[in-house]
Design a protein around this motif. Structure first.
Motif, PDB file in Angstrom:
ATOM      1  N   ARG A  60       1.219 -12.772 -77.385  1.00  0.00           N
ATOM      2  CA  ARG A  60       1.196 -13.981 -76.573  1.00  0.00           C
ATOM      3  C   ARG A  60       1.568 -15.199 -77.420  1.00  0.00           C
ATOM      4  O   ARG A  60       2.390 -16.031 -77.022  1.00  0.00           O
ATOM      5  N   VAL A  61       0.990 -15.283 -78.618  1.00  0.00           N
ATOM      6  CA  VAL A  61       1.284 -16.400 -79.523  1.00  0.00           C
ATOM      7  C   VAL A  61       2.764 -16.380 -79.919  1.00  0.00           C
ATOM      8  O   VAL A  61       3.432 -17.424 -79.941  1.00  0.00           O
ATOM      9  N   ALA A  62       3.284 -15.197 -80.204  1.00  0.00           N
ATOM     10  CA  ALA A  62       4.696 -15.079 -80.588  1.00  0.00           C
ATOM     11  C   ALA A  62       5.605 -15.491 -79.434  1.00  0.00           C
ATOM     12  O   ALA A  62       6.623 -16.169 -79.643  1.00  0.00           O
ATOM     13  N   GLU A  63       5.247 -15.091 -78.216  1.00  0.00           N
ATOM     14  CA  GLU A  63       6.066 -15.469 -77.059  1.00  0.00           C
ATOM     15  C   GLU A  63       6.043 -16.978 -76.844  1.00  0.00           C
ATOM     16  O   GLU A  63       7.075 -17.582 -76.534  1.00  0.00           O
ATOM     17  N   GLU A  64       4.873 -17.597 -77.007  1.00  0.00           N
ATOM     18  CA  GLU A  64       4.790 -19.050 -76.867  1.00  0.00           C
ATOM     19  C   GLU A  64       5.625 -19.736 -77.943  1.00  0.00           C
ATOM     20  O   GLU A  64       6.320 -20.720 -77.666  1.00  0.00           O
ATOM     21  N   ALA A  65       5.560 -19.225 -79.162  1.00  0.00           N
ATOM     22  CA  ALA A  65       6.358 -19.798 -80.255  1.00  0.00           C
ATOM     23  C   ALA A  65       7.849 -19.650 -79.951  1.00  0.00           C
ATOM     24  O   ALA A  65       8.631 -20.570 -80.192  1.00  0.00           O
ATOM     25  N   GLU A  66       8.218 -18.494 -79.419  1.00  0.00           N
ATOM     26  CA  GLU A  66       9.621 -18.271 -79.069  1.00  0.00           C
ATOM     27  C   GLU A  66      10.076 -19.268 -77.999  1.00  0.00           C
ATOM     28  O   GLU A  66      11.172 -19.838 -78.091  1.00  0.00           O
ATOM     29  N   GLU A  67       9.216 -19.491 -77.010  1.00  0.00           N
ATOM     30  CA  GLU A  67       9.559 -20.458 -75.957  1.00  0.00           C
ATOM     31  C   GLU A  67       9.731 -21.863 -76.529  1.00  0.00           C
ATOM     32  O   GLU A  67      10.677 -22.576 -76.170  1.00  0.00           O
ATOM     33  N   ARG A  68       8.830 -22.247 -77.434  1.00  0.00           N
ATOM     34  CA  ARG A  68       8.954 -23.581 -78.055  1.00  0.00           C
ATOM     35  C   ARG A  68      10.241 -23.675 -78.862  1.00  0.00           C
ATOM     36  O   ARG A  68      10.945 -24.694 -78.815  1.00  0.00           O
ATOM     37  N   LEU A  69      10.539 -22.621 -79.627  1.00  0.00           N
ATOM     38  CA  LEU A  69      11.758 -22.642 -80.436  1.00  0.00           C
ATOM     39  C   LEU A  69      13.003 -22.701 -79.562  1.00  0.00           C
ATOM     40  O   LEU A  69      13.965 -23.425 -79.882  1.00  0.00           O
ATOM     41  N   CYS A  70      12.998 -21.955 -78.466  1.00  0.00           N
ATOM     42  CA  CYS A  70      14.154 -21.997 -77.557  1.00  0.00           C
ATOM     43  C   CYS A  70      14.327 -23.389 -76.960  1.00  0.00           C
ATOM     44  O   CYS A  70      15.447 -23.893 -76.839  1.00  0.00           O
ATOM     45  N   PHE A  71      13.209 -24.011 -76.599  1.00  0.00           N
ATOM     46  CA  PHE A  71      13.267 -25.373 -76.065  1.00  0.00           C
ATOM     47  C   PHE A  71      13.838 -26.332 -77.103  1.00  0.00           C
ATOM     48  O   PHE A  71      14.726 -27.140 -76.808  1.00  0.00           O
ATOM     49  N   GLN A  72      13.335 -26.237 -78.333  1.00  0.00           N
ATOM     50  CA  GLN A  72      13.819 -27.100 -79.410  1.00  0.00           C
ATOM     51  C   GLN A  72      15.294 -26.850 -79.687  1.00  0.00           C
ATOM     52  O   GLN A  72      16.070 -27.790 -79.913  1.00  0.00           O
ATOM     53  N   LEU A  73      15.694 -25.593 -79.672  1.00  0.00           N
ATOM     54  CA  LEU A  73      17.103 -25.259 -79.892  1.00  0.00           C
ATOM     55  C   LEU A  73      17.969 -25.854 -78.793  1.00  0.00           C
ATOM     56  O   LEU A  73      19.049 -26.411 -79.072  1.00  0.00           O
ATOM     57  N   GLY A  74      17.500 -25.772 -77.554  1.00  0.00           N
ATOM     58  CA  GLY A  74      18.241 -26.380 -76.442  1.00  0.00           C
ATOM     59  C   GLY A  74      18.396 -27.879 -76.632  1.00  0.00           C
ATOM     60  O   GLY A  74      19.478 -28.437 -76.383  1.00  0.00           O
ATOM     61  N   GLU A  75      17.323 -28.535 -77.055  1.00  0.00           N
ATOM     62  CA  GLU A  75      17.402 -29.978 -77.302  1.00  0.00           C
ATOM     63  C   GLU A  75      18.386 -30.291 -78.424  1.00  0.00           C
ATOM     64  O   GLU A  75      19.163 -31.243 -78.335  1.00  0.00           O
ATOM     65  N   LEU A  76      18.346 -29.498 -79.496  1.00  0.00           N
ATOM     66  CA  LEU A  76      19.281 -29.716 -80.611  1.00  0.00           C
ATOM     67  C   LEU A  76      20.722 -29.486 -80.179  1.00  0.00           C
ATOM     68  O   LEU A  76      21.627 -30.233 -80.586  1.00  0.00           O
ATOM     69  N   GLU A  77      20.941 -28.471 -79.362  1.00  0.00           N
ATOM     70  CA  GLU A  77      22.299 -28.207 -78.882  1.00  0.00           C
ATOM     71  C   GLU A  77      22.796 -29.373 -78.023  1.00  0.00           C
ATOM     72  O   GLU A  77      23.948 -29.804 -78.156  1.00  0.00           O
ATOM     73  N   ALA A  78      21.923 -29.886 -77.153  1.00  0.00           N
ATOM     74  CA  ALA A  78      22.307 -31.030 -76.309  1.00  0.00           C
ATOM     75  C   ALA A  78      22.612 -32.242 -77.171  1.00  0.00           C
ATOM     76  O   ALA A  78      23.596 -32.964 -76.928  1.00  0.00           O
ATOM     77  N   GLU A  79      21.792 -32.479 -78.192  1.00  0.00           N
ATOM     78  CA  GLU A  79      22.022 -33.594 -79.101  1.00  0.00           C
ATOM     79  C   GLU A  79      23.343 -33.414 -79.853  1.00  0.00           C
ATOM     80  O   GLU A  79      24.110 -34.368 -80.026  1.00  0.00           O
ATOM     81  N   ALA A  80      23.614 -32.184 -80.289  1.00  0.00           N
ATOM     82  CA  ALA A  80      24.862 -31.919 -81.016  1.00  0.00           C
ATOM     83  C   ALA A  80      26.071 -32.163 -80.120  1.00  0.00           C
ATOM     84  O   ALA A  80      27.072 -32.756 -80.561  1.00  0.00           O
ATOM     85  N   VAL A  81      25.983 -31.738 -78.865  1.00  0.00           N
ATOM     86  CA  VAL A  81      27.099 -31.965 -77.934  1.00  0.00           C
ATOM     87  C   VAL A  81      27.307 -33.457 -77.734  1.00  0.00           C
ATOM     88  O   VAL A  81      28.445 -33.948 -77.730  1.00  0.00           O
ATOM     89  N   GLU A  82      26.218 -34.197 -77.593  1.00  0.00           N
ATOM     90  CA  GLU A  82      26.325 -35.645 -77.423  1.00  0.00           C
ATOM     91  C   GLU A  82      26.964 -36.294 -78.648  1.00  0.00           C
ATOM     92  O   GLU A  82      27.836 -37.170 -78.520  1.00  0.00           O
ATOM     93  N   GLN A  83      26.561 -35.864 -79.835  1.00  0.00           N
ATOM     94  CA  GLN A  83      27.151 -36.417 -81.057  1.00  0.00           C
ATOM     95  C   GLN A  83      28.641 -36.083 -81.148  1.00  0.00           C
ATOM     96  O   GLN A  83      29.446 -36.930 -81.543  1.00  0.00           O
TER      97      GLN A  83
END
Length: 117
Positions: A60-83
């Motif tokens: 459960r902890v690993a799945e939550e961590a994975e979800e947080r990492l995926c969210f952060q990765l999505g935000e970074l990808e959006a930021e990279a596209v904007e840049q």
């Protein structure tokens, strides 16, 4: 003849009486062994259940961590596209400025008195 049968039957009955007592002791001992084995099995089962619960919690902890990492990765990808879009727009702007400066330079060079001589 009747006496002979009794003599034979006598020890057999005595042996049967002792045998159930021996069997009872054996059965009691076997029952205790089985109960001890059952306790061990239940303890092992409880340990395995506890370990399974721990594994589920880690999952459960690993799945939550994975979800947080995926969210952060999505935000970074959006930021990279904007840049990338911003940099691309800046490059187009600088290219246009450079082109205008070049055109002005060509015009000034053509219009200058030194160019005519």
């Amino acid at each position: 003849m009747a006496t002979a049968k009794m003599a034979v039957a006598g020890p057999a009955v005595v042996g049967l009486e002792r045998k159930p007592e021996g069997e009872a002791a054996e059965l009691k001992k076997r029952n205790e062994e089985l109960e001890a084995e059952l306790r061990e099995i239940r303890q092992r089962e409880e340990r395995m259940r506890t370990e399974l619960e721990r594994a589920w919690e880690r999952l459960r902890v690993a799945e939550e961590a994975e979800e947080r990492l995926c969210f952060q990765l999505g935000e970074l990808e959006a930021e990279a596209v904007e840049q990338v879009r911003d940099y691309h727009a800046r490059i187009r702007s600088l290219t246009a400025e450079l082109s205008q400066a070049h055109n002005l330079l060509v015009l000034q060079t053509a219009a200058s008195p030194a160019a005519r001589s």
